[in-house]
Design a protein around this motif. Structure first.
Motif, short mmCIF file in Angstrom:
data_model
loop_
_atom_site.label_atom_id
_atom_site.label_comp_id
_atom_site.label_asym_id
_atom_site.label_seq_id
_atom_site.Cartn_x
_atom_site.Cartn_y
_atom_site.Cartn_z
N PHE A 286 0.69 -3.44 -2.30
CA PHE A 286 0.38 -4.37 -3.35
C PHE A 286 1.61 -4.68 -4.18
CE2 PHE A 286 -4.37 -3.23 -3.13
CZ PHE A 286 -4.62 -4.05 -2.06
N ASP A 287 2.49 -3.29 -4.21
CA ASP A 287 3.67 -3.65 -5.14
C ASP A 287 4.42 -4.97 -4.79
OD1 ASP A 287 3.18 -1.66 -6.73
OD2 ASP A 287 4.53 -0.13 -5.67
N PHE A 288 4.29 -5.24 -3.42
CA PHE A 288 5.07 -6.28 -2.85
C PHE A 288 4.01 -7.61 -2.81
CE2 PHE A 288 7.12 -2.55 -1.66
CZ PHE A 288 8.31 -2.60 -2.00
N ALA A 289 2.98 -7.22 -2.08
CA ALA A 289 2.08 -8.51 -1.53
C ALA A 289 1.64 -9.03 -2.76
CB ALA A 289 0.86 -7.80 -0.72
N VAL A 290 1.31 -8.49 -3.99
CA VAL A 290 0.66 -9.25 -5.15
C VAL A 290 1.59 -10.33 -5.43
CG1 VAL A 290 -0.23 -8.56 -7.25
CG2 VAL A 290 -1.25 -7.39 -5.57
N GLY A 291 2.49 -10.15 -5.26
CA GLY A 291 3.77 -11.16 -5.97
C GLY A 291 3.70 -12.13 -5.24
N THR B 194 -1.50 1.54 0.66
CA THR B 194 -1.97 0.11 0.49
C THR B 194 -1.60 -0.39 -0.99
OG1 THR B 194 -3.96 0.62 1.86
CG2 THR B 194 -4.09 -1.28 0.19
N VAL B 195 -1.68 0.66 -2.01
CA VAL B 195 -1.28 0.23 -3.53
C VAL B 195 0.25 -0.12 -3.19
CG1 VAL B 195 -0.99 0.97 -5.47
CG2 VAL B 195 -3.55 1.24 -4.64
N TRP C 241 7.09 -10.85 0.58
CA TRP C 241 6.57 -9.72 -0.04
C TRP C 241 5.06 -9.99 0.25
CZ3 TRP C 241 8.66 -7.67 -5.22
CH2 TRP C 241 9.91 -6.98 -4.90
N HIS C 242 4.70 -11.32 -0.32
CA HIS C 242 3.39 -11.94 -0.39
C HIS C 242 2.97 -12.06 0.98
CE1 HIS C 242 -0.08 -13.77 -2.00
NE2 HIS C 242 -0.09 -14.70 -1.27
N SER D 195 -1.22 -4.69 -13.16
CA SER D 195 -0.04 -4.92 -12.57
C SER D 195 -0.15 -3.42 -11.53
CB SER D 195 1.00 -4.30 -13.74
OG SER D 195 2.12 -3.61 -12.98
N PRO D 196 0.55 -3.82 -10.28
CA PRO D 196 0.42 -2.88 -9.24
C PRO D 196 0.96 -1.66 -9.52
CG PRO D 196 0.94 -4.97 -8.30
CD PRO D 196 0.99 -5.25 -9.74
N LEU D 197 1.95 -1.84 -10.61
CA LEU D 197 2.66 -0.38 -10.90
C LEU D 197 1.80 0.70 -11.63
CD1 LEU D 197 6.31 -1.68 -11.83
CD2 LEU D 197 5.50 -0.66 -9.65
N VAL D 198 0.83 -0.01 -12.30
CA VAL D 198 -0.01 0.87 -12.76
C VAL D 198 -1.13 1.41 -11.79
CG1 VAL D 198 -1.98 0.86 -14.55
CG2 VAL D 198 0.10 -0.42 -14.93
N TRP D 199 -1.35 0.58 -10.99
CA TRP D 199 -2.13 1.19 -9.61
C TRP D 199 -1.46 2.13 -9.10
CZ3 TRP D 199 -2.82 -4.34 -7.04
CH2 TRP D 199 -3.64 -5.03 -8.06
#
Lengths: 381, 455, 181, 397
Positions: free
Chosen positions: B239-244, B235-236, B249-250, B154-158
């Motif tokens: 990622f919160d958005f882009a990873v979805g 960047t991270v 967002w992506h 999960s990007p939130l952990v990152w």
């Protein structure tokens, strides 16, 4: 708002103009005529009994309607419902950018019997279905049971019985109009309604939507605490105790089936209410996400029974709450690993399709396209 | 060393002694009356923040305007906004140090402090945005009897790792930068308490050749580490958005585009703060027009990268042939939140174009106005990304609208108060310009031999 | 105070007005055979530590080790958690999702390296050290302003209280002070 | 190392005489390469066009990258760029010639680009893009890209030459004023060029980071090339006395920065696409993660990132011109692999194959390009002698 006057009795109430409703007419639901209905219901609705008299309970004539300068906020769980709804001749064209969105997305797939005869699997060609197994990841195996569900759109009448059944089965709180108006309804299953055709006389399609239990669930990946994970039987499990409430899962859910406890909606203090609840289902507290579980308590109940009798769970032994109450048997649940099961049978039909398959989520809930057999002469008129 | 045509980075006439005295005296003398007024006002906002937070914890996330589909709102917008602002501080300190840009010297301390306080404000939001804030620590990996761990995909952990690392490294960088100045204050302070405090904090710094040698090496290495770190943090965040999977967002362009946006916003905030402070504390000798010009240029350059991001986003939405993407862009342009999108273009794309004009870059008041536009614009950008993408996603049946409530605003404004309050405290107790580094550059910028001036 | 009388002084310290004078003094002292020299300056001057024979700091190596330890810590933590200790099917992703593990690995690398840089710097500088004899010289406060100091340690083999003071005074300092220990 | 201020202006930096010999060798290589390529064109025209495209993009990246670094140098006013400005200018001035060399690609458009084939008409998605992806628009855009780049290359070169003659101190300001919008326009055009030349090879795939990734790669290509040229020049008079370790240290740092940047873009794109696992995006990666392509991917990770990164961390290595040259050579070679990896899997879906035409066209085009570059380099003083920063630049430690 408008004022409806019948003789000397009048009632002020809001109107909602819907496609397909005959011009010059209006439908008023009688409801139960209550004014006080507890925490969430008081102050909502209108008492239409005031227009009725005991002399002529079923018919009154001479009603007049007048527009008045008042506004009333209506709460609806669905704000947009057009698909390919062409504006009538005198209508302003276009509904803005949102126009015909649902149609382009091929959510509800409808065909005529004729079309079906020519091309039985037309529904599968309407969207973009990626080739099976296309993924960056090695596949996960689901030995044993693999739960799945199929919904026949042709059978669904939009009666909402499933919504109510789910609500009582799963201890889903009633949040009241104010919350619904904010977009915080808690239903685990909802019935999406779409209008198609002309504004004057559209076709209406109903589509029940609940958690799809995707095999590659976008919600699970983004949960930082692992509060939503996959079971070995393919269920998208929600671990309430672990949930901290980031709502990230809901944001990343393409089907938007997750519901969040923005407040403490469940009254856990009043002892008498404890009797109201299903003891097999956790009562959720504030700040956690919840969603359809495929009635996991019923699955486990059946599992225990089966294990006691040292046998496999039989097809049809588990009925989800929504399935159980569906008057048209539009919902079928079962083990998709079992080729003989009813759900496998439904999923093997040419009409079967997944919604938003192009996202590669591999939903376990699939739909059967709706077939219509219109009378060509009636349809033309 | 000064190249032709460049205004000096320190006004003429200064010596190591004079910079030491002038900067340390701000800390060691009484604050002007306006300081009390300003601090009082921001402190009042902090109280409002605390009140709103109390309400939030007792009643729930529902006091905000969030709903389904818009599960993220002000809290995340503010988080991204604040952390973006923080980036300029690290950039000024670290990257400009690596690039040997000496003009950084008089603003780096202040910018680093800004970073820390912005990160503090930013760090508040992920904590409070969760439904059960008292359990937010579950995002940290710690051994427990249940053997339950965070979910590292999960990007939130990152984010947790990125933001805590960023906060820690920024603090270390700032503290290391402060040590020689704390020693300076220790040597100048008259009051016993101040002497002891500054003495304790300076750890016995003596300024010996050994000290300086290891110090300079450490500082350079920290700068070398902080530079990729600051890039990684935003960047991270991207990622919160882009990873979805969500359209809007992506997008793979998000990482560099977010980093540029962060620097853009950060420099705008540095200008917003530096322009009044240099007047109020009479620091025009140290924060010169040249600094403002350079910051204006950085803002222009990063603003153009942000504009590039917008262009590519729109082009790719069409080129992809993906209807969800195309709709997302159309909805931004024509949908219910179109005014926010146009305002964002005005603030982030059009307003910074004024910076092409040298007159604008060298007039503090105009620069301040442009910076204010960018501050607003970057907040709107996050609003557009978070809300406009979420409110109309895949299934039209679940579309909805979102608006912040008064509690959303109270917490946002309160966080600005917190930021300002911390900043005023910093100005009160610590030198806002790196004294020893000013001592370093003064000899280079002065034509005459400054060492020979008697004390 | 009576102790101070019996205890030998720590060093002799000359104060200079410019870095050039300081550098000159270092050269002269080294030429005169003094080895235990330490210079104090208000800001970092590379020539000074170069003149005192300090070329390479050990710090880059410490930081490199810190970074490598950080990278392994970060990656192995994630690997152990996700594959060994708490393996769950998350969205169909493999247990060993190495692509997803890159950001955290990067962050721990930076965190450990930065920690190593700061702690390493303090350790190499023997800090914190609240008391040091040089602080006994009142004028030493100017080392953090605009004065440059050169100290010759009393443990220098060539150190002699009187001769060294003479020598330092010969370098044209602002003044020479005795550093009590 | 530093020269007395007064004399620098009087020093001259004529190109060394053996550049002529090098140029002749380049022409010979070009002749051999072109002959072999022509033979290949008769034997296997499809393969020829595909190999040619990869080689052309590779050499173009070097030339265009040099233009970008040149503008970056003008913008930052840094002393670091002065010593290599003439190299950058010479490389940038080859851009119009590269436009001529683009003609074979236009001729073989159908062999390389799926969307140019008649069967593309049946593909709904390609039809959607047909407004953009069609022969006329494609050629037109390429002419615009190379035209605009050439305009900036020649404009900056001319001012730089005028500065040599007149010593007008305001000229550096003008070059800066041109470079600011120039760099912006360059980045935007390169993004679209990357979409046109490389991304559209797989017309179903898209990634908004792609242009930036290509830009990062160009920076590496250009810097690696410049370092090699600087190394060559530093071994000969008159530059032998002008280059010092400090200069190479600066170039090494820039190279490291670009290696990190390229890696950053590569990882970001992979991470985002890997995590979302959207079928329309992952096919591109799946092609490159299976079969022989997997090994090329691993090669890129190891030698385009890991090894150069670790080596370039050392400041001793960066100050050692020869060692830095070796890293630059490795990176230049990996640049070819990267372009190959971006392009070739989209031609032959599935399996990795090297063809001798890959090498022949690379050598042929490279020979021509190097000869053109050296021809340009010879025409001017190797250092802009009247630049106000020259003293500082020569003094760089």
């Amino acid at each position: 708002m408008v004022e409806v006057t019948v003789d000397d009795r009048s009632l002020e109430l809001p109107v909602w103009i819907l496609p397909g409703h005959a011009d010059g007419s209006m439908t008023i639901h009688l409801g139960y005529g209550r004014t006080r209905t507890g925490r969430v219901g008081s102050g909502s609705g209108f008492d239409a009994y005031r227009l009725r008299t005991s002399r002529a309970p079923w018919h009154v004539a001479g009603a007049r309607i007048r527009k008045i300068a008042k506004h009333y906020e209506l709460a609806s769980t669905q704000l947009h419902s057009n698909i390919g709804l062409a504006p009538g001749p005198n209508e302003e064209p276009g509904f803005g950018v949102e126009g015909v969105e649902a149609e382009r997305r091929h959510l509800v797939r409808v065909g005529t019997l004729e079309h079906f005869r020519q091309e039985p699997d037309f529904a599968q060609h309407m969207g973009h279905t990626p080739p099976e197994g296309l993924s960056m990841y090695p596949p996960w195996d689901f030995p044993g049971y693999a739960w799945g569900l199929s919904i026949d759109l042709g059978a669904c009448t939009g009666c909402n019985a499933c919504v109510v059944a789910c609500q009582s089965e799963n201890n889903i709180p009633i949040v009241g109009k104010e919350m619904v108006a904010m977009g915080r309804e808690m239903h685990w299953i909802r019935i999406d309604r779409y209008f198609e055709g002309e504004l004057e006389h559209p076709h209406v399609h109903h589509q029940p939507v609940m958690c799809m239990h995707c095999e590659q669930a976008p919600c699970e990946v983004v949960c930082p605490v692992g509060a939503t994970v996959h079971s070995s039987e393919g269920l998208n499990d929600m671990v309430y105790n672990r949930c901290v409430g980031t709502r990230y899962c809901s944001n990343n859910c393409p089907y938007k089936v997750r519901r969040f406890n923005f407040f403490k909606y469940n009254d856990t203090e009043t002892p008498v209410l404890e009797l109201l609840r299903n003891p097999d289902v956790t009562v959720r507290t504030r700040g956690v996400m919840e969603k359809c579980t495929y009635c996991v308590q019923r699955i486990n109940h059946a599992r225990i029974e089966a294990e006691k009798e040292e046998r496999q769970i039989r097809d049809g032994e588990i009925q989800t709450a929504c399935q159980q109450v569906c008057p048209t048997e539009a919902i079928v649940f079962g083990d998709v690993n079992d080729p003989e099961s009813k759900v496998s049978d439904a999923k093997a039909k040419p009409l079967a399709y997944d919604i938003l398959a192009e996202l590669g989520t591999r939903p376990r809930t699939s739909y059967l396209a709706k077939l219509r057999n219109p009378n060509s002469t009636l349809e033309e008129s | 060393m000064t190249a032709p045509g460049k205004p000096p980075i320190v006004a003429p006439g200064h010596t190591p002694g004079s910079v030491t005295d002038q900067i340390s005296s701000i800390v060691l003398t009484r604050m002007p009356r306006w300081w009390w007024a300003a601090f009082g006002a921001s402190f009042a906002l902090v109280m409002m923040l605390l009140y709103a937070l109390t309400k939030l914890v007792f009643e729930g996330t529902g006091i905000w305007g969030l709903n389904i589909p818009v599960g993220w709102g002000f809290a995340i917008i503010n988080f991204v906004w604040w952390i973006g602002i923080g980036h300029a501080g690290t950039l000024i300190s670290a990257i400009l140090l690596l690039l040997r840009q000496e003009w950084r010297t008089s603003i780096n301390r202040f910018a680093e402090a800004m970073t820390l306080f912005a990160v503090a404000c930013a760090g508040l939001f992920p904590l409070i945005h969760v439904g059960r804030p008292w359990l937010a620590y579950w995002l940290l990996p710690y051994p427990n009897t249940m053997d339950i761990w965070p979910q590292f995909r999960s990007p939130l952990v990152w984010d947790v790792f990125a933001v805590t690392t960023y906060a820690t490294v920024s603090l270390l960088f700032w503290y290391v930068g402060l040590v020689p100045d704390l020693a300076t204050l220790r040597d100048r302070a008259r009051q016993r308490l101040a002497k002891i405090t500054y003495g304790f904090l300076s750890m016995g710094w003596r300024g010996s050749a050994t000290h300086w040698h290891n110090y300079e090496t450490a500082y350079l290495l920290l700068a070398g580490l902080a530079t990729p770190l600051v890039v990684s943090v935003h960047t991270v965040v991207s990622f919160d958005f882009a990873v979805g999977q969500l359209p809007g967002w992506h997008a793979t362009i998000f990482p560099p585009y977010f980093v540029a946006g962060a620097i853009f916003a950060g420099f705008a905030m540095v200008i917003t703060l530096a322009v009044p402070l240099r007047t109020l504390f009479d620091l025009k000798d140290f924060i010169t027009i040249r600094h403002l010009q350079n910051m204006g240029k950085v803002m222009l350059a990063t603003g153009l990268i942000v504009a590039y991001g917008y262009v590519i986003e729109i082009f790719m939405a069409w080129y992809s042939g993906n209807w969800f993407e195309e709709f997302m862009i159309l909805n931004r342009i024509q949908g219910p939140y179109r005014m926010q999108w146009y305002a964002l273009l005005l603030c982030n794309v059009l307003a910074p174009q004024l910076l092409w004009i040298k007159r604008v870059r060298s007039t503090p008041a105009l620069l301040f106005v442009v910076a204010m536009f960018v501050n607003v614009g970057m907040w709107l950008e996050r609003f557009v990304i978070v809300v406009t993408s979420l409110h109309r996603d895949f299934l039209p049946s679940s579309w909805g609208m979102y608006a912040g409530t008064r509690w959303d605003w109270a917490i946002f404004v309160g966080s600005i108060g917190l930021f300002l309050a911390l900043l005023f405290l910093f100005i009160r107790f610590l030198p806002m310009i790196s004294i020893f580094e000013m001592r370093t550059i003064v000899p280079k910028t002065q034509a005459r031999e400054p060492d020979e001036v008697s004390p | 105070m009576s102790k101070a009388a019996t205890k030998p002084e720590f060093a002799l310290m000359a104060e200079f007005r410019s870095s050039r004078e300081l550098l000159h003094a270092i050269e002269q002292s080294q030429a005169a055979g003094y080895t235990q020299l330490e210079a104090y300056t208000p800001y970092p001057i590379e020539e000074v530590w170069e003149a005192l024979g300090q070329h390479k700091s050990k710090l880059p190596l410490i930081v490199l080790i810190g970074g490598i330890v950080g990278a392994f810590t970060g990656y192995l933590l994630q690997y152990w958690v996700s594959v060994i200790n708490y393996p769950v099917n998350v969205g169909g992703r493999p247990l060993h999702s190495w692509v997803s593990f890159i950001p955290v690995t990067f962050e721990t690398t930076i965190l450990f390296a930065a920690g190593a840089a700061v702690l390493g710097m303090f350790a190499l500088n023997r800090l914190p050290m609240p008391y040091h004899p040089v602080f006994n010289v009142p004028r030493f406060a100017l080392a953090s302003r605009d004065r440059y100091f050169l100290a010759i340690g009393s443990w220098d083999p060539k150190y002699d209280r009187r001769a060294t003071e003479e020598f330092l005074l010969g370098l044209d300092p602002f003044e020479v002070n005795e550093v009590a220990s | 190392m530093s020269e007395p201020t007064a004399s620098t202006h009087e020093r001259s930096f004529p190109p060394p005489a053996d550049l002529d010999g090098l140029q002749s060798k380049a022409w010979i290589a070009a002749g051999i390469g072109i002959a072999a390529s022509l033979a290949g064109w008769f034997l296997d025209p499809t393969q020829f066009y595909r190999s040619y495209l990869v080689s052309w993009i590779f050499w173009l990246s070097v030339a265009a990258g040099c233009l970008a670094i040149l503008m970056l140098h003008h913008l930052s006013r840094g002393a670091w760029g002065l010593m290599i400005r003439r190299v950058l200018e010479a490389a940038a001035r080859t851009l119009p010639f590269l436009a001529i060399l683009f003609i074979p690609i236009v001729l073989g458009l159908e062999e390389t680009y799926v969307w140019a084939r008649p069967e593309a008409a049946a593909d709904e998605l390609i039809q959607h893009k047909a407004v953009y992806l069609n022969r006329t628009a494609f050629v037109f855009r390429t002419v615009v890209y190379l035209g605009v780049w050439s305009f900036f290359a020649y404009g900056l070169s001319r001012l730089s030459l005028r500065q040599d003659r007149t010593g007008d101190a305001t000229l550096f300001r003008r070059m800066q004023v041109i470079s600011a919008p120039g760099l912006g326009i360059y980045c935007l055009l390169t993004t679209f060029a990357a979409v046109d030349w490389l991304m559209s090879l797989d017309p179903h795939w898209y990634s908004s980071l792609f242009g930036v990734y290509f830009l990062g790669g160009q920076g590496i290509a250009a810097l690696a090339f410049v370092i090699l040229v600087a190394l060559y020049l530093a071994q000969r008079e008159p530059m032998a006395g002008a280059f010092n370790a400090g200069h190479f240290h600066d170039y090494g740092k820039l190279l490291l920065a670009f290696v990190m940047l390229w890696t950053y873009f590569a990882i970001s794109q992979l991470l985002i696409i890997w995590s979302a696992d959207l079928p329309e995006e992952i096919t591109w990666y799946l092609e490159r993660a299976h079969g022989g392509w997997k090994w090329v991917s691993i090669l890129l990770v190891l030698f385009h990132f890991l090894l150069p990164f670790l080596l370039l961390l050392s400041s001793d290595l960066k100050r050692n011109a020869k060692a830095l040259g070796k890293v630059a050579l490795l990176l230049l070679a990996m640049r070819w692999f990267d372009v190959f990896w971006l392009a070739a899997p989209s031609f032959e879906h599935g399996h990795l194959s090297f063809h001798w035409l890959d090498l022949a066209t690379l050598v042929g085009l490279g020979g021509i390009w190097l000869a053109l570059f050296l021809g340009q380099l010879k025409t001017r003083s190797l250092v802009p002698v009247n630049d106000p920063y020259l003293v500082e630049a020569l003094d760089n430690e």
